[in-house]
Design a protein around this motif. Structure first.
Motif, PDB file in Angstrom:
ATOM      1  N   GLY C  83       0.633  -0.995  -0.106  1.00  0.00           N
ATOM      2  CA  GLY C  83      -0.250   0.042  -0.170  1.00  0.00           C
ATOM      3  C   GLY C  83       0.644   0.905   0.347  1.00  0.00           C
ATOM      4  N   LEU C  84       1.686   0.453   0.479  1.00  0.00           N
ATOM      5  CA  LEU C  84       3.084   2.902   0.545  1.00  0.00           C
ATOM      6  C   LEU C  84       3.508   3.002  -0.404  1.00  0.00           C
ATOM      7  N   LEU C  85       3.909   1.768  -1.262  1.00  0.00           N
ATOM      8  CA  LEU C  85       4.281   1.811  -3.232  1.00  0.00           C
ATOM      9  C   LEU C  85       3.344   2.519  -3.277  1.00  0.00           C
ATOM     10  N   ILE C  86       2.312   2.512  -3.502  1.00  0.00           N
ATOM     11  CA  ILE C  86       1.435   2.361  -4.214  1.00  0.00           C
ATOM     12  C   ILE C  86      -0.004   3.967  -4.191  1.00  0.00           C
ATOM     13  N   PRO C  87       0.548   5.395  -5.043  1.00  0.00           N
ATOM     14  CA  PRO C  87       0.195   6.605  -4.627  1.00  0.00           C
ATOM     15  C   PRO C  87      -1.222   6.404  -4.416  1.00  0.00           C
ATOM     16  N   ILE C  88      -1.969   6.882  -3.662  1.00  0.00           N
ATOM     17  CA  ILE C  88      -2.962   7.145  -3.466  1.00  0.00           C
ATOM     18  C   ILE C  88      -3.708   8.371  -3.418  1.00  0.00           C
ATOM     19  N   TYR C  89      -3.717   9.609  -2.837  1.00  0.00           N
ATOM     20  CA  TYR C  89      -3.726  10.856  -2.454  1.00  0.00           C
ATOM     21  C   TYR C  89      -2.497  11.810  -3.214  1.00  0.00           C
ATOM     22  N   ILE C  90      -1.892  10.773  -3.111  1.00  0.00           N
ATOM     23  CA  ILE C  90      -0.366  12.141  -3.294  1.00  0.00           C
ATOM     24  C   ILE C  90       0.641  11.334  -4.424  1.00  0.00           C
ATOM     25  N   SER C  91       0.900  12.164  -4.793  1.00  0.00           N
ATOM     26  CA  SER C  91       1.660  11.825  -6.644  1.00  0.00           C
ATOM     27  C   SER C  91       3.134  11.216  -5.882  1.00  0.00           C
ATOM     28  N   ASP C  92       3.803  11.699  -5.549  1.00  0.00           N
ATOM     29  CA  ASP C  92       5.001  11.343  -5.275  1.00  0.00           C
ATOM     30  C   ASP C  92       4.810  11.089  -4.147  1.00  0.00           C
ATOM     31  N   MET C  93       4.934   9.398  -3.798  1.00  0.00           N
ATOM     32  CA  MET C  93       5.330   8.240  -3.038  1.00  0.00           C
ATOM     33  C   MET C  93       6.670   9.051  -2.007  1.00  0.00           C
ATOM     34  N   PRO C  94       6.517   9.182  -0.528  1.00  0.00           N
ATOM     35  CA  PRO C  94       7.488   9.392   0.050  1.00  0.00           C
ATOM     36  C   PRO C  94       8.549   7.918   0.416  1.00  0.00           C
ATOM     37  N   LEU C  95       8.065   6.909  -0.091  1.00  0.00           N
ATOM     38  CA  LEU C  95       8.756   5.861   0.057  1.00  0.00           C
ATOM     39  C   LEU C  95       8.785   5.444  -0.850  1.00  0.00           C
ATOM     40  N   PHE C 163       6.248   7.271 -10.358  1.00  0.00           N
ATOM     41  CA  PHE C 163       6.578   8.699 -11.842  1.00  0.00           C
ATOM     42  C   PHE C 163       5.651   8.239 -13.306  1.00  0.00           C
ATOM     43  N   ILE C 164       4.511   7.128 -12.810  1.00  0.00           N
ATOM     44  CA  ILE C 164       3.903   6.831 -14.213  1.00  0.00           C
ATOM     45  C   ILE C 164       2.844   7.875 -13.470  1.00  0.00           C
ATOM     46  N   SER C 165       2.457   7.519 -12.099  1.00  0.00           N
ATOM     47  CA  SER C 165       0.979   8.606 -11.851  1.00  0.00           C
ATOM     48  C   SER C 165       1.349  10.041 -12.578  1.00  0.00           C
ATOM     49  N   GLN C 166       1.900  10.825 -12.509  1.00  0.00           N
ATOM     50  CA  GLN C 166       2.408  12.468 -12.639  1.00  0.00           C
ATOM     51  C   GLN C 166       2.936  12.258 -14.340  1.00  0.00           C
ATOM     52  N   ALA C 167       3.531  11.044 -14.579  1.00  0.00           N
ATOM     53  CA  ALA C 167       3.663  11.276 -16.585  1.00  0.00           C
ATOM     54  C   ALA C 167       2.699  11.503 -16.761  1.00  0.00           C
ATOM     55  N   VAL C 168       1.936  10.414 -16.526  1.00  0.00           N
ATOM     56  CA  VAL C 168       0.102  10.625 -17.177  1.00  0.00           C
ATOM     57  C   VAL C 168      -0.554  11.532 -16.388  1.00  0.00           C
ATOM     58  N   SER C 169      -0.524  12.415 -15.469  1.00  0.00           N
ATOM     59  CA  SER C 169      -1.917  13.151 -15.452  1.00  0.00           C
ATOM     60  C   SER C 169      -1.188  14.078 -16.169  1.00  0.00           C
ATOM     61  N   SER C 170       0.728  15.280 -15.887  1.00  0.00           N
ATOM     62  CA  SER C 170       1.074  15.828 -16.647  1.00  0.00           C
ATOM     63  C   SER C 170       0.423  15.024 -18.147  1.00  0.00           C
ATOM     64  N   GLY C 172      -2.454  14.668 -19.727  1.00  0.00           N
ATOM     65  CA  GLY C 172      -3.456  15.349 -19.707  1.00  0.00           C
ATOM     66  C   GLY C 172      -4.435  14.384 -20.193  1.00  0.00           C
ATOM     67  N   LEU C 173      -5.059  14.510 -21.073  1.00  0.00           N
ATOM     68  CA  LEU C 173      -6.256  13.746 -21.735  1.00  0.00           C
ATOM     69  C   LEU C 173      -5.645  12.762 -23.143  1.00  0.00           C
ATOM     70  N   ALA C 174      -4.423  13.510 -23.624  1.00  0.00           N
ATOM     71  CA  ALA C 174      -4.067  12.770 -24.576  1.00  0.00           C
ATOM     72  C   ALA C 174      -3.249  11.448 -23.856  1.00  0.00           C
ATOM     73  N   ALA C 175      -3.419  11.285 -22.655  1.00  0.00           N
ATOM     74  CA  ALA C 175      -2.738  10.016 -22.548  1.00  0.00           C
ATOM     75  C   ALA C 175      -3.625   8.994 -22.602  1.00  0.00           C
ATOM     76  N   VAL C 176      -5.269   9.359 -23.066  1.00  0.00           N
ATOM     77  CA  VAL C 176      -6.136   8.037 -23.668  1.00  0.00           C
ATOM     78  C   VAL C 176      -6.076   7.795 -24.322  1.00  0.00           C
ATOM     79  N   SER C 177      -4.997   6.949 -25.081  1.00  0.00           N
ATOM     80  CA  SER C 177      -5.123   6.242 -26.099  1.00  0.00           C
ATOM     81  C   SER C 177      -5.232   4.862 -26.455  1.00  0.00           C
ATOM     82  N   PRO C 249      -5.058   9.357 -13.179  1.00  0.00           N
ATOM     83  CA  PRO C 249      -4.023   9.755 -11.897  1.00  0.00           C
ATOM     84  C   PRO C 249      -4.994  11.671 -11.894  1.00  0.00           C
ATOM     85  N   TRP C 250      -5.716  11.627 -12.584  1.00  0.00           N
ATOM     86  CA  TRP C 250      -6.201  13.801 -12.072  1.00  0.00           C
ATOM     87  C   TRP C 250      -6.815  13.608 -11.118  1.00  0.00           C
TER      88      TRP C 250
END
Lengths: 484, 219, 318, 534
Positions: C83-95, C163-170, C172-177, C249-250
């Motif tokens: 659970g700690l490794l998966i970003p739930i509410y904050i994108s860059d998880m400290p751990l 890293f993935i969630s930040q990249a996909v959220s950045s 934006g909608l273009a990610a939905v391919s 991830p938005w």
């Protein structure tokens, strides 16, 4: 100097003939064979120093190659006589042999030694006579046991070898005819020394014909492929020390004859003709040995077929040519003589104890006869060319020669056959050596003397696998010069 | 010098007669007739050697001729007869290939060896005739051994091959050096003796000398 | 790096996981009941169950070894670490540095391994059957899971979750391919298998033929059963959050401020409720498949993820 | 090496199947030596020197055909020694036949020597520049991994199962190696270095935990005198200490996080995944596919070793052998203990191992990426691109922390356990060992899933007592068909034997035939010369 060497076995034969009791015969034969061994070593030492010795208005002659053959004959002969004391003694106690036959055995044994030494040292045509005599004496040796199968084997051996040798005679006549045109009528038109000096001026077609006849003639004696049919019968039916001598040494003498003529023939007919022939015959003998080893029931016949295989390897080695090839072949002659006689002695021990030649009813050797069993397994590993032993070294050199001379197909086939033979051989021997011994075979090895004989051979087989003494190496290099 | 010696038609006649004697052996069904024919053949061979010795004037060829006469023409046939009488074997030879086909094959062998020697074309006309005769003698000898069942006939086959070789040696090189010729004769004699012993032993163990019985060692 | 705030985030994350898990399963049961036109238990029923179980005594089988007692603890710990490794509410998880997608997959595998081991410990045929079927399903799920992760990783270039969630959220909608959707569907099927939903396994029954997960935990009672149930719910939550925060991830808070986090939490709850509804829809509409038809289902998801990779390469035209 | 190890394998040669195993073993390794010899000859052909420098010198100069041939022969030769799939049949025979400490040595070390020579020949001598070589090694690795573990899964005999799992691990090592060769051929030495490190790391791990497992199997056999998994059970109560060590071995071989297997498998995954940064599109498809194969193998490995540990150690013992088993004696435990500690350390502290490995891979892939891998947070392995990182020690710490929470909850209220009662058996009166799950049943689903690979054959024989109606007892026997053996090796040996039976006919025994042979050869040779043979 050569005369004394030849004289020694003849004298021992005569002494054995006249000695009455078993003790006398055995001591006489022991003394005789040690004398032959010592004289043989002295001859080798002399040849090592002066390169060529010619005596008796050049009827007898010894160069490095013949010294090499003399070395093999004397070593194996000595060990065989050591072994036969134990073996024949055992047979005597078990009533398979009476005193008269025993004396006859020793006389013929030393006669056989004499003929093989003669092969090594005689000049050109004397070689033919010597080989003819070896056939005669060994045929007599075979019919010592008046069993049906040994008589049949002796008859086949006699007929096929004599036919073969007659062809060899025709080949020798043709070479003599070629030499006479060039050298004129002088007596020495037959000696190696004069022949080699003049060899390149011979007429190629005659030499081709002569080489064919020689190859078939001495090939029959050496057990090369299509003419090998007598070998399994003869070697499995003869008494063990004799079959050890037969396959360990006699085949090498026949090979000696082929290689002698090979050196002469190649000078005029060009290397391609002769070496291709040798390669074909070599591969054929290897190929024919495979099925017979894979499905063999009788372990002595299996060893005989493995002799056919090893003669094929030597022929291949010479056929590949180059320093590597010839060196490998010559080394292989020595290694094979040692390992094969070791294996035959082991087989002899097994035969004495189990009185049967069937692989099926022999098992648990390592348990019932620990020392023989162990040596037998080591011998099997050596004979099939597994790494730490001497045969692997010579086979590897021949392989390397095959590759560097560009005979790729032949080398690959050679390797394939070896692996198949390894599988067949090991399958049979593992059936014999491991598992639980058959009932009625109580523990305990056969005579101590026999084990000593095998011990000497094991030393050669193992040591040569790891380290080739410089003296020995130089001698083989000298032989290689002569052959190339 | 060869042409003169071999030019004489006596030599050609003798070689032709030798060929005839071989065919006599091929054609005969009884042991005694074969041995007799072999005796004649050796005798003729001795004459050929004698003529060659006479023309070249070398002493050792005379000795060789005499030896052939003594050993091959007289002693060996005597040994054969002794063996046949001793073993009380039935006279006729049983054969794989009966008489007429074996004769034809003999003929073909002669033609082949003649053709082979001619294709080598290295020696003058007449001595090539002698060489082809010796080649055919060798091949017929081998054929006899293959086609006859009796052990004695195989012995005889070998001796015929021996004669063929001797003829070849004489025609090619007027005989080898004396020492070697002696060795060959000596070997042949011992060979015959030992084969005789072997035949006696076979007869004792197998009660017959028919090689068909000798088939136990297989595989 | 190890500041107070990141410690705060970690603890907050743990609390959220433990708290939200039963809520999520309660909601799914509620939605399922709604589709089956029945009232169904309240969404807080799981909390009551766990509280009840906490008070009950536990009955343990006699031929059980220490593994039976250790298994619930280890699987709980493994799921929580994942659970700690998966970003739930904050994108860059400290751990986040401690592990990536593959580490999460293997942590889930560790939890599953020990539960199956415990199921064998009691020596009943139910446990054995459950364990064998669970591992059978797992060995079909894992390659498909790995491939779908690769599909995403190929797109973004790394397997690190934050890293993935930040990249996909950045993006934006273009990610939905196309390959994005393919990967999502594949992962959805795997989620069904992983959380033991209807087509693969029936969570609500004790009929030995259909239950896989239930069979494994049959022997547990009292407090241990409570821990095991909680672990199962947390795993369900994690798989849903994986689905949600990797593909959509938005709305994840990028920096630490009260408003951002609160918004992220609300968005996260909405997303997993929608996913839960989807899952409930699937559950009510399909019947449970025979065990040996599952390989076909999961090879469908395998092919989907493989197509995702291939199409990613074709679309990218590289 | 193979000759001496043959004698070790045939140590207890009373049993006939040991002899058969020994025979197959020595023949296969001999075939291997044959191929190795051939490839060395080709290598030496160029410079003639047989030393490694000779090979290194002749490598680049050879013409491509010879290079490929040398590569193929080396692959087959060392493959036979390492036990890659088509040439693996000796492994499941040799390992169970040998005493267990010998087989620990064999699969721990001997197979690795073959891998060592792989690397030496591919990178050092031939320069590993050709792409399709990498794909071939990758394919061989994938095949060995899958088939190895599939056969291990359904194997009731412990040691045969461990032997098959050695094949699987060799497959995984080859996957890593293949990937590194592909990257090297594609001109990205950094990636190939990582893949090579992954392969070497797994190689080292495998020797450790396989040794541990074999010693464990050995001590099981030592005390229960049976290798059959179906007869074991409940050993954890009889051999508690050994059970823990065996569990550690099982956990690390199934690549579960805090243990050594996980780190090397993670590294192999990452190296397979790095393909997204390489240009060639074929690589970007093949490598993820092989990653999927690796994942399947990993899952099946977990399944197989769960079966081994679960059936073997837990619940009630299925035979009186297992009932009276007593714990392994001190030296055995010590040996296993060392390996267990080692595999835990390897799992937790990879950062210290990697620079050591990096020096090795640096030599043959030409680049050392040691620092870039262990740069970030101490104890973590970070990939050069995309901040991918994994820190095993921190995972372990988190696990411990979170372990304490449920533990406290349990200890908090009331006594630890309530009543102890029988296992729930739907109300059956007595729960005996008979209704426990057996090993074959446990792996039955996979057997049905891959049934055309296994070709399972089962036999049910009923023994009747008095009348044909009343059955007294049943004998159930199921066998798994060894595909490679039945469809590749037996037909080939059969063909050779039938051909040789035909050839044996030429030794008819009649002297006339023999003379005819000689006459024939003479005539043929004559024709040969007359036609003017060269």
């Amino acid at each position: 100097m050569i005369e004394y060497l030849l004289l020694a076995p003849v004298l021992t034969g005569i002494v054995c003939f006249f000695s009455k009791t078993r003790k006398q015969v055995e001591t006489a034969s022991m003394v005789g064979s040690t004398a032959t061994l010592l004289l043989g070593l002295v001859l080798v030492w002399q040849v090592y120093k002066y390169d060529i010795i010619i005596t008796w208005q050049n009827a007898l002659f010894a160069d490095a190659f013949s010294a090499f053959i003399v070395l093999i004959v004397s070593i194996v002969g000595f060990v065989a006589s050591l072994y036969s004391i134990g073996y024949m003694g055992h047979e005597l106690d078990h009533g398979a042999m009476d005193l008269k036959r025993l004396r006859l055995y020793y006389v013929l044994f030393h006669g056989f030694m004499f003929t093989m030494l003669l092969v090594g040292v005689t000049n050109n045509l004397g070689l033919w006579i010597a080989i003819e005599m070896t056939t005669l004496v060994s045929a007599l040796l075979m019919i010592l046991y008046s069993k049906k199968s040994s008589v049949e084997a002796a008859w086949k051996y006699m007929i096929i070898c004599t036919v073969g040798i007659t062809f060899a005679l025709f080949g020798t006549i043709l070479t003599y005819y070629g030499a006479v045109n060039i050298l004129g009528e002088t007596g020495d038109a037959l000696n190696w020394t004069s022949l080699i000096a003049v060899a390149d001026q011979f007429d190629p077609t005659i030499m081709k014909l002569a080489f064919i006849f020689i190859l078939i003639g001495y090939g029959t004696k050496a057990g090369l492929a299509p003419m090998h049919t007598w070998l399994p019968d003869a070697h499995s039916e003869a008494p063990t020390p004799v079959s050890a001598l037969l396959s360990g040494v006699l085949l090498n003498c026949a090979m000696y004859g082929i290689i002698r003529f090979y050196t002469i023939a190649t000078k005029s007919t060009g290397v391609a003709f002769t070496s291709n022939l040798l390669i074909i015959f070599g591969l054929l003998s290897l190929g024919i040995a495979v099925p017979f080893i894979l499905l063999q029931e009788d372990y002595k016949r299996m060893l005989a077929y493995s002799s056919v295989e090893h003669m094929g390897i030597i022929a291949l080695g010479i056929g590949f040519g180059g320093v590597f090839g010839v060196f490998g072949a010559i080394l292989h002659m020595f290694n094979h003589a040692m390992t094969k006689s070791l294996m035959f002695f082991g087989a002899g021990n097994v035969l004495l104890k189990h009185e049967t030649k069937e692989i099926f009813n022999v098992s648990g050797l390592v348990k019932s006869m620990p020392v023989t069993g162990a040596m037998f397994v080591i011998g099997t590993l050596a004979i099939t060319g597994s790494p730490p032993f001497s045969i692997f070294i010579s086979e590897f050199t021949i392989l390397a020669a095959g590759f560097s001379q560009g005979h790729y197909v032949a080398t690959v086939l050679f390797l394939l056959f070896i692996i198949m033979i390894f599988a067949g051989f090991f399958n049979n021997v593992s059936k014999m050596a491991f598992g639980t011994p058959k009932q009625g075979i109580e523990k305990g090895d056969v005579g101590r003397l026999m084990l000593v004989a095998m011990g000497i051979l094991i030393v050669f087989v193992v040591v040569l696998g790891v380290y080739i003494p410089p003296f020995f190496y130089e001698m083989i290099m000298k032989v290689v010069e002569i052959v190339r | 010098m060869e042409e003169i010696v071999f030019g004489s038609n006596i030599m050609q006649l003798l070689i032709a007669l030798i060929l005839v004697s071989t065919f006599m052996i091929l054609g005969s069904t009884r042991l005694y007739s074969c041995v007799r024919a072999f005796g004649i053949q050796s005798f003729l061979l001795a004459c050929v050697a004698g003529i060659v010795a006479f023309s070249t004037g070398k002493i050792d060829i005379y000795i060789v001729a005499f030896l052939t006469l003594a050993i091959k023409a007289a002693l060996i046939p005597y040994i054969f007869i002794y063996i046949i009488r001793e073993i009380k074997v039935k006279r006729e030879i049983d054969l794989y290939v009966n008489i007429s086909p074996s004769l034809i094959i003999g003929g073909i062998l002669v033609v082949i060896s003649y053709y082979l020697i001619r294709s080598i074309n290295l020696i003058t006309e007449l001595s090539s005739f002698a060489l082809s005769a010796s080649m055919s003698l060798v091949s017929i000898g081998l054929f006899i051994m293959i086609s006859r069942k009796k052990a004695i006939m195989q012995m005889l086959g070998i001796l015929i091959m021996e004669n063929g070789l001797f003829l070849g040696a004489i025609s090619l090189t007027y005989g080898m050096p004396l020492l070697v010729e002696l060795g060959i004769f000596f070997d042949v004699l011992i060979g015959v003796l030992i084969m005789g012993i072997l035949i006696f032993r076979i007869n004792k163990t197998f009660e017959t000398i028919d090689t068909d019985m000798l088939k136990t060692l297989i595989g | 790096m190890f500041t107070l705030s990141s410690l705060g985030i970690v603890i907050f994350q743990v609390i959220i996981i433990v708290a939200l898990a039963p809520l999520l399963s309660g909601m799914i049961k509620k939605i399922k009941a709604f589709f089956q036109i029945r009232k169904g238990p309240s969404i807080f029923q799981p909390y009551y169950d766990i509280a009840k179980l906490m008070r009950k005594d536990s009955v343990v089988s006699e031929n059980v070894s220490w593994i039976f007692h250790a298994a619930p603890l280890i699987s709980f710990a493994a799921i929580l670490t994942a659970g700690l490794l998966i970003p739930i509410y904050i994108s860059d998880m400290p751990l986040g540095f401690a592990g990536d997608l593959i580490a999460v997959v293997y942590l889930l595998a560790l939890a599953r391994f020990f539960t199956a081991l415990a199921s064998l410990d009691a020596g009943s045929s139910f446990g054995g059957m459950g364990g064998s079927r669970e591992m059978f399903v797992a060995s079909m799920v894992e390659p498909a899971l790995m491939l779908s992760i690769f599909a995403i990783a190929l797109n973004v270039g790394s397997t690190n979750l934050s890293f993935i969630s930040q990249a996909v959220s950045s993006m934006g909608l273009a990610a939905v391919s196309p390959y994005h959707i393919l990967a999502f569907v594949a992962l959805f099927i795997i989620a069904i298998a992983e959380t033991g939903r209807i087509p693969v396994d029936n969570p609500a029954t004790h009929l030995e033929l259909t239950m896989i997960h239930e069979a494994m935990i049959l022997e547990y009672s009292g407090k241990q059963l409570a821990i095991v149930e909680l672990t199962a719910m947390m795993k369900q939550l994690l798989v849903f959050s994986l689905l949600a925060n990797i593909f959509f991830p938005w709305g994840i808070a990028s920096e630490i401020n009260a408003a951002g986090i609160a918004l992220a939490l609300v968005v996260f709850i909405i997303k997993i409720v929608i996913l839960g509804a989807g899952m409930a829809l699937v559950e009510t509409s399909t019947a449970k498949w025979r065990l040996f038809r599952l390989p076909d289902l999961l090879s469908v998801s395998l092919m989907l993820s493989f197509l995702a990779i291939v199409s990613f390469i074709i679309v990218r035209g590289v | 090496m193979s000759v001496i190890s043959y004698f070790l394998v045939v140590y207890e040669h009373e049993k006939p199947e040991t002899r058969k195993a020994g025979f197959i073993y020595i023949v296969m390794t001999h075939i291997g030596t044959g191929f190795i010899l051939l490839s060395f000859l080709i290598l030496a052909g160029g410079s003639g020197g047989f030393g490694f420098e000779g090979f290194r010198a002749s490598g680049p100069t050879m013409l491509p055909l010879f290079k490929d041939l040398a590569f193929l022969f080396a692959l087959i030769g060392f493959g036979a020694k390492a036990g890659i799939v088509p040439l693996h049949i000796w492994l499941p025979y040799a390992h169970p036949a040998a005493p267990s400490n010998v087989s620990a040595l064999m699969s721990g070390v001997m197979i690795k020597t073959a891998i060592y020579m792989f690397i030496r020949v591919f990178f050092d001598f031939l320069g590993a520049g050709v792409l399709w070589w990498g794909f071939l090694v990758l394919a061989a690795g994938a095949l060995s991994a899958i088939l190895g573990i599939l056969y291990a899964l359904v194997e009731p005999d412990i040691k045969r199962m461990l032997a098959f799992s050695s094949i699987e691990n060799i497959g995984i090592i080859l996957l890593g190696l293949g990937a590194s060769m592909i990257f090297y051929a594609n001109g990205s030495p950094a990636l190939s270095a990582i893949a090579a490190i992954a392969a070497l790391y797994h190689l080292f791990n495998h020797s450790v935990f396989k040794g541990l497992l074999f010693m464990g199997a050995g001590s099981i056999i030592f005390s229960t005198h049976t290798q059959n998994l179906e007869k074991l059970g409940g050993l954890i109560k009889k051999m508690p200490l050994m059970a823990i060590l065996f569990l550690i071995g099982v956990l690390s071989i199934s690549a579960l996080p805090p243990f050594s297997g996980f780190v090397s498998e993670w590294l192999t995954f990452q190296s397979l995944l790095l393909s997204f940064s390489s240009g060639d599109s074929l690589v970007r498809i093949v490598l993820p596919a092989s990653a999927a194969v690796l994942a399947l193998t990993g899952a099946l490995a977990a399944f197989c070793f769960l079966k081994a540990f679960g059936i073997g150690f837990l619940a009630l013992s299925r035979s009186e052998h297992a009932e009276h088993a007593k714990d392994a004696n001190r030296p055995m435990l010590l040996g296993m203990g060392i390996f267990a500690v080692l595999s835990i350390l390897l799992g937790i502290l990879p950062v210290y191992v990697i620079p050591f490995l990096d020096r090795i891979t640096g030599t043959f892939t030409g680049t050392s990426i040691g620092q870039s891998i262990s740069s970030g947070f101490p104890g973590t392995i970070t990939m050069p691109a995309g901040q991918i990182s994994m820190s095993a020690p921190s995972l372990f710490v988190f696990m411990l922390v979170f372990l304490s929470i449920p533990l406290m909850v349990q200890l908090m209220k009331g006594k630890k356990h309530g009543a102890v009662y029988e296992t729930w058996g739907c109300g059956q009166p007595v729960s005996t060992a008979r209704n426990e799950y057996t090993g074959t049943a446990f792996s039955k689903p996979v057997q049905i899933w891959f049934k055309n690979l296994y070709r399972p054959a089962r036999e049910l024989r009923a023994a009747y007592s008095v009348s044909p109606l009343i059955k007294q007892s049943f004998k159930f026997e199921s066998r798994i068909g060894q595909v490679f053996e039945n469809y590749l090796y037996i037909p080939v040996t059969g063909y050779i034997l039938s051909k040789s039976r035909m050839i044996k006919f030429i030794q008819t025994g009649s002297i006339h035939a023999y003379l005819a042979y000689i006459f024939g050869t003479l005539v043929i040779l004559f024709m040969f010369v007359i036609m003017g043979g060269k």
